[in-house]
Design a protein around this motif. Sequence first.
Motif, PDB file in Angstrom:
ATOM      1  N   PRO A  71       0.813  -1.108   0.025  1.00  0.00           N
ATOM      2  CA  PRO A  71       0.006  -0.127   0.020  1.00  0.00           C
ATOM      3  C   PRO A  71       0.841   1.356   0.321  1.00  0.00           C
ATOM      4  O   PRO A  71       0.406   2.247  -0.586  1.00  0.00           O
ATOM      5  CB  PRO A  71      -0.766  -0.159   1.240  1.00  0.00           C
ATOM      6  N   LEU A  72       1.974   1.121   0.612  1.00  0.00           N
ATOM      7  CA  LEU A  72       2.702   2.411   0.672  1.00  0.00           C
ATOM      8  C   LEU A  72       3.969   2.609  -0.182  1.00  0.00           C
ATOM      9  O   LEU A  72       4.623   3.434  -0.012  1.00  0.00           O
ATOM     10  CB  LEU A  72       3.269   2.771   2.083  1.00  0.00           C
ATOM     11  N   GLU A  73       3.920   1.977  -1.185  1.00  0.00           N
ATOM     12  CA  GLU A  73       4.953   1.809  -2.072  1.00  0.00           C
ATOM     13  C   GLU A  73       5.116   3.205  -2.847  1.00  0.00           C
ATOM     14  O   GLU A  73       3.839   3.782  -3.160  1.00  0.00           O
ATOM     15  CB  GLU A  73       5.070   0.653  -3.267  1.00  0.00           C
ATOM     16  N   GLY A  74       6.287   3.800  -3.069  1.00  0.00           N
ATOM     17  CA  GLY A  74       6.180   5.358  -3.531  1.00  0.00           C
ATOM     18  C   GLY A  74       6.440   6.291  -2.295  1.00  0.00           C
ATOM     19  O   GLY A  74       6.937   7.223  -2.786  1.00  0.00           O
ATOM     20  N   ILE A  75       5.967   5.993  -1.034  1.00  0.00           N
ATOM     21  CA  ILE A  75       6.344   7.038  -0.078  1.00  0.00           C
ATOM     22  C   ILE A  75       7.666   6.861   0.367  1.00  0.00           C
ATOM     23  O   ILE A  75       8.612   5.824   0.624  1.00  0.00           O
ATOM     24  CB  ILE A  75       5.297   6.533   1.222  1.00  0.00           C
ATOM     25  N   VAL A  76       8.327   8.234   0.467  1.00  0.00           N
ATOM     26  CA  VAL A  76       9.727   8.218   1.006  1.00  0.00           C
ATOM     27  C   VAL A  76       9.657   8.926   2.373  1.00  0.00           C
ATOM     28  O   VAL A  76       9.079   9.868   2.466  1.00  0.00           O
ATOM     29  CB  VAL A  76      10.676   9.041   0.096  1.00  0.00           C
ATOM     30  N   MET A  77      10.148   8.410   3.402  1.00  0.00           N
ATOM     31  CA  MET A  77      10.186   8.579   4.850  1.00  0.00           C
ATOM     32  C   MET A  77      11.892   8.904   5.198  1.00  0.00           C
ATOM     33  O   MET A  77      12.548   7.875   5.099  1.00  0.00           O
ATOM     34  CB  MET A  77       9.362   7.558   5.649  1.00  0.00           C
ATOM     35  N   LEU A  78      11.876   9.842   5.761  1.00  0.00           N
ATOM     36  CA  LEU A  78      13.394  10.272   6.364  1.00  0.00           C
ATOM     37  C   LEU A  78      13.286  10.111   8.014  1.00  0.00           C
ATOM     38  O   LEU A  78      12.473  10.760   8.611  1.00  0.00           O
ATOM     39  CB  LEU A  78      13.857  11.532   6.108  1.00  0.00           C
ATOM     40  N   GLU A  79      13.862   9.229   8.574  1.00  0.00           N
ATOM     41  CA  GLU A  79      13.686   8.785   9.846  1.00  0.00           C
ATOM     42  C   GLU A  79      15.057   9.357  10.694  1.00  0.00           C
ATOM     43  O   GLU A  79      16.057   8.689  10.624  1.00  0.00           O
ATOM     44  CB  GLU A  79      13.576   7.364  10.079  1.00  0.00           C
ATOM     45  N   LEU A 124       4.852  -1.885   5.297  1.00  0.00           N
ATOM     46  CA  LEU A 124       3.788  -1.608   4.306  1.00  0.00           C
ATOM     47  C   LEU A 124       4.196  -1.141   2.784  1.00  0.00           C
ATOM     48  O   LEU A 124       3.277  -0.766   2.119  1.00  0.00           O
ATOM     49  CB  LEU A 124       2.828  -0.822   5.048  1.00  0.00           C
ATOM     50  N   GLY A 125       5.411  -1.056   2.735  1.00  0.00           N
ATOM     51  CA  GLY A 125       5.947  -0.610   1.363  1.00  0.00           C
ATOM     52  C   GLY A 125       6.623   0.617   1.269  1.00  0.00           C
ATOM     53  O   GLY A 125       7.158   1.135   0.258  1.00  0.00           O
ATOM     54  N   ALA A 126       6.625   1.254   2.620  1.00  0.00           N
ATOM     55  CA  ALA A 126       7.341   2.961   2.520  1.00  0.00           C
ATOM     56  C   ALA A 126       8.723   2.659   2.427  1.00  0.00           C
ATOM     57  O   ALA A 126       9.421   1.623   2.782  1.00  0.00           O
ATOM     58  CB  ALA A 126       7.045   3.692   3.738  1.00  0.00           C
ATOM     59  N   ARG A 127       9.533   3.488   1.812  1.00  0.00           N
ATOM     60  CA  ARG A 127      10.887   3.515   1.635  1.00  0.00           C
ATOM     61  C   ARG A 127      11.413   4.345   2.929  1.00  0.00           C
ATOM     62  O   ARG A 127      11.140   5.573   2.864  1.00  0.00           O
ATOM     63  CB  ARG A 127      11.356   4.124   0.372  1.00  0.00           C
ATOM     64  N   VAL A 128      11.873   3.889   3.736  1.00  0.00           N
ATOM     65  CA  VAL A 128      12.449   4.381   4.997  1.00  0.00           C
ATOM     66  C   VAL A 128      13.867   4.661   5.014  1.00  0.00           C
ATOM     67  O   VAL A 128      14.528   3.680   4.947  1.00  0.00           O
ATOM     68  CB  VAL A 128      12.022   3.695   6.196  1.00  0.00           C
ATOM     69  N   ILE A 129      14.471   5.828   5.031  1.00  0.00           N
ATOM     70  CA  ILE A 129      15.932   6.063   5.204  1.00  0.00           C
ATOM     71  C   ILE A 129      16.134   6.583   6.361  1.00  0.00           C
ATOM     72  O   ILE A 129      15.606   7.794   6.741  1.00  0.00           O
ATOM     73  CB  ILE A 129      16.339   7.393   4.027  1.00  0.00           C
ATOM     74  N   LYS A 130      16.952   6.067   6.935  1.00  0.00           N
ATOM     75  CA  LYS A 130      17.426   6.456   8.333  1.00  0.00           C
ATOM     76  C   LYS A 130      18.654   7.621   8.304  1.00  0.00           C
ATOM     77  O   LYS A 130      19.513   7.286   7.678  1.00  0.00           O
ATOM     78  CB  LYS A 130      18.036   5.368   9.497  1.00  0.00           C
ATOM     79  N   ILE A 131      18.311   8.653   8.807  1.00  0.00           N
ATOM     80  CA  ILE A 131      19.366   9.637   8.743  1.00  0.00           C
ATOM     81  C   ILE A 131      20.366   9.659   9.917  1.00  0.00           C
ATOM     82  O   ILE A 131      19.592   9.764  11.314  1.00  0.00           O
ATOM     83  CB  ILE A 131      18.752  11.035   8.613  1.00  0.00           C
TER      84      ILE A 131
END
Length: 388
Positions: free
Chosen positions: A4-12, A29-36
Motif C-alpha cells: 500500500p505505501l510503495e512510492g512513499i519516502v520517509m526520512l527517519e 507496508l511498502g514505504a521507503r524508510v531512510i534513516k538519517i
Amino acid sequence: MTKPLEGIVMLEFCQFMAGPSAGLKLADLGARVIKIERPVHGESGRQIAIKNIFIEGNSLVFHTINRNKESYAADLKNPADLAMVKKLIAHADIITHNFRAGVMEKLGLDYGSAKAINPRIVYGVVTGYGNNGPWALKPGQDLLVQSLSGLTYLSGTRNDGPVPFGLAVTDIFCGAHFAQGLLAALLKRAKTNKSVLVEVSLLESALDMQFEVITTYLNDGGKLPMRGAANGTGHAYLNAPYGVYRTKDSYLAMAMGDLPAIGDAIGCKITVLFPDPARWFGQRDDIAKHIADCLREQTTSYWVALLESLKIWCSAVFNYRDVLEHEGYKSLEMAQEVQLSGDNTLTTTRCPIRINRQKIYSPVAAPLAGADTDSINHEFNLTTHETT
C-alpha cells in the motif's frame, strides 16, 4: 504483491524504540524508510542491547526494529551535510524525529523550516511527555513512563507493590499510535495537498492504554485501583474467576464467565459458599482462593478439555517454547528469515498485517550506518555544492 505505501519516502531521524518501530510498520507496508544517522557510529540505539546480544556490530534490538530500511550518514552540525539533508527533504513524504525540544529548531529542520522546503511534508514528532509541562525535558524512557503513568499498579497482586511490564510496552504502543497518526496524515495530505504535523508522546500513549481503568477511576469517586490479593487475580476491576491458577502440573488461565457454572464444573460450590451475587466483587479474593484449591486437584490439560467442552473461556499458560512449538503458532507463519551478510540469517517475526489475504514479509536486514549514502546521493543528485 504491491504494498500500500510503495512510492512513499520517509526520512527517519528517530532513535531507540518508539519512532523506529513506527518506521518499521511503514516500511513493512511498502514505504521507503531512510534513516538519517551520524557518520560511522549511527544512531545510539545500535548500541542498546537486550542480554548483551550483538550481531555484526549492532544490537539485536536494533536489528528487530530497523530491518527493511536504508541508512544515510550525515553530520547535521556540518553545513555541507545539512544542506544535502535539506535537499533530500524536498523529495520526501514524511519526516520523523524524537530529539529533545529545541534540537531541530537549532538545525533549521523544525516543522516550519521543513514545510518551507516541502509544503506537502508529513512531519512527525515523538516526545516523552509532550512539549510543555514540568516533565517536558525529562528522559523519555519506558520504565520511567510506566512508573509515572500509574501502569505499574495494574500488574501483579495487591501484595507485590508496583510491577512494571517486562517489555518496553509504552514504547511499543507509542510507536503504533505514531504509525496510525502518520497514515492518517497521509490521507489528509492527499485531500488538501498540504503539510500535516503529527505529535505523540510516550506518556499519552501509556495513559491511552489505560483508558478503561482511568475512566473507572474518574467515575468511581476517585477510588484507586485495588488489585486482587489472591494468586493470579491481580486485575483491579474484574471479579473471580478472572486470573491465573496453579493446577496439579502447571497453570490455567480463566477469563470472565458464569461463576456458578464454573463452580459446578470444577466441583467448587461457589453459590453455597457465596450466595449473594451483589457481594461477589468484594469477596473476589476468597472466591479465587476456593477456585484455586479445586483446580490443584487435576492437570491443566484435564481442566482445559472439560471447561472448553462447556464453552467456558480458559487456556493453558504457555512460555515461548510452548507457544512457538504449537501448531496454533506455526499455522500463522509468523517467523521470517532476514538476510545478513554472507550466508548469515536472523530469525524474527513478520509484519502482523495482511493485505488482500497475503502475509507481508521483508527479508532485508537493518542497514550498516551510512550504507546507502552514496547511492542516495546519486539517485537524488545531491552534492555538497547544493544549498536550500
